[in-house]
Write a protein that holds these residues in place. Structure first.
Motif, mmCIF file in Angstrom:
data_model
loop_
_atom_site.group_PDB
_atom_site.id
_atom_site.type_symbol
_atom_site.label_atom_id
_atom_site.label_comp_id
_atom_site.label_asym_id
_atom_site.label_seq_id
_atom_site.Cartn_x
_atom_site.Cartn_y
_atom_site.Cartn_z
ATOM 1 N N ILE B 4 0.862 -1.176 0.000
ATOM 2 C CA ILE B 4 0.000 0.000 0.000
ATOM 3 C C ILE B 4 0.897 1.223 0.000
ATOM 4 C CG2 ILE B 4 -1.820 1.251 1.234
ATOM 5 C CD1 ILE B 4 -2.564 -1.377 2.595
ATOM 6 N N ASN B 5 0.655 2.101 -0.976
ATOM 7 C CA ASN B 5 1.524 3.246 -1.121
ATOM 8 C C ASN B 5 0.726 4.544 -1.124
ATOM 9 O OD1 ASN B 5 3.702 4.861 -1.631
ATOM 10 N ND2 ASN B 5 3.907 4.269 -3.790
ATOM 11 N N ASN B 6 0.918 5.319 -0.034
ATOM 12 C CA ASN B 6 0.305 6.658 0.071
ATOM 13 C C ASN B 6 -1.206 6.651 -0.224
ATOM 14 O OD1 ASN B 6 0.307 9.411 0.530
ATOM 15 N ND2 ASN B 6 0.715 9.895 -1.627
ATOM 16 N N LEU B 17 -8.637 8.439 5.030
ATOM 17 C CA LEU B 17 -7.263 7.933 4.911
ATOM 18 C C LEU B 17 -6.418 9.021 4.249
ATOM 19 C CD1 LEU B 17 -7.894 4.255 3.709
ATOM 20 C CD2 LEU B 17 -7.773 5.151 6.047
ATOM 21 N N LYS B 18 -5.317 9.360 4.919
ATOM 22 C CA LYS B 18 -4.549 10.515 4.434
ATOM 23 C C LYS B 18 -3.123 10.140 4.045
ATOM 24 C CE LYS B 18 -7.275 13.517 7.394
ATOM 25 N NZ LYS B 18 -7.300 14.130 8.726
ATOM 26 N N GLY B 19 -2.977 8.942 3.500
ATOM 27 C CA GLY B 19 -1.631 8.539 3.082
ATOM 28 C C GLY B 19 -1.143 7.342 3.877
ATOM 29 N N ILE B 20 -1.669 6.169 3.532
ATOM 30 C CA ILE B 20 -1.284 4.951 4.249
ATOM 31 C C ILE B 20 -0.171 4.257 3.464
ATOM 32 C CG2 ILE B 20 -2.061 2.651 5.002
ATOM 33 C CD1 ILE B 20 -3.610 4.589 6.585
ATOM 34 N N ASN B 21 0.866 3.848 4.185
ATOM 35 C CA ASN B 21 1.926 3.043 3.584
ATOM 36 C C ASN B 21 2.061 1.759 4.388
ATOM 37 O OD1 ASN B 21 3.053 4.919 1.484
ATOM 38 N ND2 ASN B 21 3.247 6.198 3.327
ATOM 39 N N LEU B 22 2.043 0.633 3.670
ATOM 40 C CA LEU B 22 2.116 -0.637 4.392
ATOM 41 C C LEU B 22 2.586 -1.720 3.430
ATOM 42 C CD1 LEU B 22 1.403 -1.952 7.154
ATOM 43 C CD2 LEU B 22 -0.876 -2.382 6.251
ATOM 44 N N THR B 42 -12.158 1.789 7.734
ATOM 45 C CA THR B 42 -12.149 2.338 6.377
ATOM 46 C C THR B 42 -11.069 1.658 5.544
ATOM 47 O OG1 THR B 42 -12.953 4.456 7.148
ATOM 48 C CG2 THR B 42 -11.839 4.454 5.025
ATOM 49 N N LEU B 43 -9.898 1.487 6.138
ATOM 50 C CA LEU B 43 -8.809 0.836 5.423
ATOM 51 C C LEU B 43 -9.227 -0.575 4.993
ATOM 52 C CD1 LEU B 43 -5.889 0.718 4.401
ATOM 53 C CD2 LEU B 43 -5.182 -0.009 6.703
ATOM 54 N N ALA B 44 -9.856 -1.307 5.918
ATOM 55 C CA ALA B 44 -10.312 -2.665 5.604
ATOM 56 C C ALA B 44 -11.334 -2.629 4.456
ATOM 57 C CB ALA B 44 -10.922 -3.307 6.848
ATOM 58 N N GLY B 58 -2.914 7.476 -4.316
ATOM 59 C CA GLY B 58 -2.129 6.337 -3.883
ATOM 60 C C GLY B 58 -2.419 5.086 -4.676
ATOM 61 N N SER B 59 -1.741 3.996 -4.273
ATOM 62 C CA SER B 59 -1.923 2.754 -5.013
ATOM 63 C C SER B 59 -1.866 1.561 -4.069
ATOM 64 C CB SER B 59 -0.829 2.625 -6.081
ATOM 65 O OG SER B 59 0.430 2.473 -5.443
ATOM 66 N N VAL B 60 -2.474 0.470 -4.531
ATOM 67 C CA VAL B 60 -2.406 -0.780 -3.779
ATOM 68 C C VAL B 60 -2.060 -1.893 -4.762
ATOM 69 C CG1 VAL B 60 -3.614 -2.422 -2.297
ATOM 70 C CG2 VAL B 60 -4.178 0.014 -2.154
ATOM 71 N N ASP B 61 -0.919 -2.504 -4.508
ATOM 72 C CA ASP B 61 -0.495 -3.605 -5.361
ATOM 73 C C ASP B 61 -0.682 -4.912 -4.608
ATOM 74 O OD1 ASP B 61 1.667 -4.312 -7.813
ATOM 75 O OD2 ASP B 61 1.732 -5.656 -6.081
ATOM 76 N N PHE B 62 -1.408 -5.846 -5.247
ATOM 77 C CA PHE B 62 -1.619 -7.149 -4.618
ATOM 78 C C PHE B 62 -1.120 -8.214 -5.582
ATOM 79 C CE2 PHE B 62 -4.520 -10.825 -3.721
ATOM 80 C CZ PHE B 62 -4.023 -11.114 -2.465
ATOM 81 N N GLU B 63 -0.008 -8.805 -5.237
ATOM 82 C CA GLU B 63 0.611 -9.826 -6.084
ATOM 83 C C GLU B 63 0.749 -9.376 -7.535
ATOM 84 O OE1 GLU B 63 -0.976 -13.815 -5.094
ATOM 85 O OE2 GLU B 63 0.833 -13.560 -3.857
ATOM 86 N N GLY B 64 1.216 -8.159 -7.701
ATOM 87 C CA GLY B 64 1.480 -7.657 -9.045
ATOM 88 C C GLY B 64 0.276 -7.059 -9.751
#
Lengths: 439, 256
Positions: B4-6, B17-22, B42-44, B58-64
């Motif tokens: 999880i990027n920003n 959500l104001k910029g989550i990185n994980l 909210t994140l869930a 932001g972006s969320v990458d899940f297994e590519g």
């Protein structure tokens, strides 16, 4: 200037005179006097407009702006009929093609001692006393132009007579097929059902239309339910988008009788179902269940009225609608509880789901209660499919469309579960699933 | 597995959500903690694809794969599972029928043959044992009239059936007594492997006694403000959230 609207009326009046000419001696019979009076009523009332309170949301302009062929010949072949067949159908099956009884296609399996099944015209000759006692006694013909029109043309339909204490084992399935492949056709079946004391019977009217032209069905069924008799009645409609169906079922219940109506409209361009029940005996029970699933621009209108005239009777009503696309629906449910009808229990519920933003539903419960010791309740809801439930299902991998279909089916199931003729239930389930999954 | 990027999201005009990185790897358990209203649920929901939230950055990458590009059902088919804080009651749909539909829709997505009734029966029996769930519950309409504990157990049963790569448990402990909590946690632990990952969203530390996290993150005002190991959860249990709030608020003020 004559409008088209007057044309249909004029056509009907001319047709009546033509039909009358063919009656010869029978033109003087009591029943024909009734027909003549009904024609006068129709002539006076004329087709209703939306200014009429009972027709506020159902505009019959499209219906009356056309002309139709009555009792038209049909070129239905055995193959065509095979395609229209209902699987696993068992019982007494009577076919009416374009409103005309077709003996060759029909099959009667119940013994004559259990059940009399005749075309109405034949019954007038063979059972004049029974017909005269019950015919046209229970309808709303003085207020309803369509009922008056049907009465004027009551030349064909079915007569069902169940003698006292007879339990008819096999259901009676009446199949009304309109064949509009060649031209606009109209049919006006008139049915009379008399169920005597302690008798029991299951009856289904199944309407189907084929072809691209318009059909106009104007059906009236009268049902007399004697003391302690039990009648399980179905009205099933699967007609085309060009079909106009106006139907009235008028029921008269004596004491300790049970009457259950299941009205399911899977398809039909313009449908108006009137269901009227008069409870005129103590400890009687009336059940009214309905389901309608219009799509495209279909319009389905259910008007029900239950009249509690005697004490200690129960009525129970549940109608459900799923409205898709640009379809429209109407529910009007009247409950009358007369001053004598103390200890009445009357429950009414109408629930609707609008699946599209462009669909609409008009509901109007009307309770008129003159007795003071009664339990009456009514409730109508119109909403959308549960948003949270859809997301929950999607989050488990079910596509939005499949999730919607599952929810719609679950919503309809409550009414489907009321059906007791297995083949009719199966047929309806199939129609409903098809309709729900239809994009 | 999950990056999880920003990530930024809002509901209506309200930024949550104001910029989550994980970053989450296979085999890991991450706990997301935080005070009420911090954005945990909210994140869930955003990860599962709930449409009420609008992702604004932001972006969320899940297994590519770009997760945010997928519909909720596609995310489920890719292997994301959200155990709901409030499982929805769906009258008229039985749990088994619902799950059969879900399993076969997912199999269709993956290009696999649908399972037949016999295969389902066998599989359901095996999975029922995992979460100690009764057959009678599965014949009933989905969650309708279930107790809090039954609902949560049903969630874990569904998780067992769907075998997700990434399970997100949203406040699974809420409304559970200690026995129900233990049963649910045992189910989750049995399903854990080196191939899958778990995100445990919780307000309280007590669930983490049973599902032991590798990492603990504290969410506050829409950001992860502190990360650590399971000791952080114990510290939060002891000291509450106020000291973290104070730290963050002080920092914000000094910037302002």
């Amino acid at each position: 200037m004559t409008t088209d609207k007057q044309d249909l009326k004029a056509q009907l009046i001319a047709d009546f005179q033509l039909a009358e000419g063919k009656l010869n001696g029978a033109a003087k019979s009591a029943i024909h006097v009734t027909r003549q009076k009904a024609l006068q009523t129709f002539n006076q009332l004329g087709f209703p407009t939306t200014k009429h309170e009972e027709w506020k949301y159902s505009n019959v302009r499209g219906l009356v702006n056309q002309t139709y062929e009555f009792q038209a010949d049909s070129s239905l072949t055995a193959e065509d009929l095979a395609q229209l067949s209902i699987p696993n159908l068992e019982g007494n099956i009577l076919y009416f093609i374009n409103g005309v009884y077709n003996e060759a296609l029909s099959s009667i399996v119940s013994p004559a001692s259990e059940l009399v099944l005749l075309p109405l015209a034949e019954a007038i000759k063979q059972y004049p006393a029974v017909v005269e006692k019950h015919f046209n006694q229970y309808t709303d013909q003085h207020e309803n132009a369509f009922t008056a029109l049907n009465t004027a043309f009551s030349f064909d339909g079915v007569f069902i007579y169940v003698p006292a204490k007879k339990v008819v084992e096999k259901p009676i399935i009446l199949r009304f097929i309109t064949d509009a492949r060649q031209a606009n056709v109209a049919a006006q079946p008139r049915n009379l059902i008399v169920v005597e004391k302690r008798a029991e019977v299951q009856i289904a009217e199944a309407y189907r239309s084929i072809g691209e032209h318009s059909t106009f069905t104007n059906a009236v069924t009268e049902i007399y339910v004697a003391e302690e008799a039990n009648v399980d009645y179905y009205k099933v409609q699967n007609e085309s988008d060009q079909a106009y169906h106006i139907g009235s079922t008028a029921v008269y219940q004596e004491g300790r009788s049970v009457f259950t109506a299941n009205t399911v409209t899977a398809n039909g361009g313009f449908v108006r179902n009137n269901l009227q029940i008069k409870i005129d005996g103590e400890f009687a029970e009336a059940n009214m269940f309905g389901l309608y699933i219009p799509n495209a621009k279909q319009h389905i209108d259910n008007h029900t009225a239950v009249d509690h005239a005697k004490p200690n009777a129960n009525s129970n009503e549940l109608y459900k609608g799923i409205l898709k696309d640009k379809s429209t629906g109407v529910f009007n449910g009247k409950i009358f509880v007369r001053q004598d009808a103390q200890k009445t229990n009357a429950f009414q519920s109408c629930k609707n789901v609008l699946v599209s933003d462009e669909a609409s539903m008009n509901t109007k419960p009307q309770l008129e209660i003159w007795a003071d010791d009664v339990k009456c309740s009514h409730g109508t809801t119109t909403g959308q499919l549960n948003h949270d439930a859809l997301f929950y299902m999607q989050a488990r991998g079910i596509s939005k469309d499949a999730a919607k279909a599952l929810l719609m089916l679950a919503f309809a199931q409550e009414v489907i579960d009321k059906m007791r003729i297995p083949s009719i239930k199966e047929y309806l389930e199939g129609l409903i699933i098809e309709k729900i999954y239809q994009a | 597995m999950l990056t999880i990027n920003n990530l930024q999201a809002k509901i209506g005009e309200k930024e949550i959500l104001k910029g989550i990185n994980l970053e989450i790897k296979a085999g890991e358990v991450h706990a997301i903690m935080g005070p009420n209203g911090s954005g945990k649920s909210t994140l869930a929901s955003v990860l599962a694809g709930r449409e009420d939230y609008e992702v604004t950055g932001g972006s969320v990458d899940f297994e590519g794969k770009d997760l945010l590009d997928l519909a909720p059902e596609e995310r489920a088919a890719e292997g994301i599972f959200l155990a709901f804080q409030y499982p929805v009651e769906i009258p008229g749909v039985s749990t088994t029928n619902f799950l059969k539909t879900a399993v076969n829709e997912i199999r269709k997505y993956r290009g696999e043959e649908p399972m037949d009734a016999v295969q389902f029966l066998k599989m359901f029996k095996q999975k029922m044992a995992y979460v100690n769930i009764d057959q009678s519950l599965l014949n009933r309409a989905l969650n309708e009239g279930f107790s809090g504990g039954e609902k949560k157990r049903n969630e874990i049963f569904q998780m067992a059936v769907l075998e997700p790569k990434l399970a997100i448990l949203d406040e699974t402990d809420s409304g559970l007594d200690i026995d129900a909590l233990r049963i649910v946690a045992e189910g989750v632990n049995k399903l854990k492997s080196s191939e899958n990952a778990t995100i445990v969203v919780t307000h309280y530390q007590r669930l983490l006694d049973y599902i032991v996290p590798d990492y603990v993150h504290v969410l506050y005002k829409g950001r992860i403000v502190k990360s650590g190991t399971k000791e952080l959860a114990l510290e939060l249990e002891e000291r509450g959230y106020d000291w973290i709030k104070a730290e963050v608020d002080a920092q914000e003020n000094s910037i302002a």
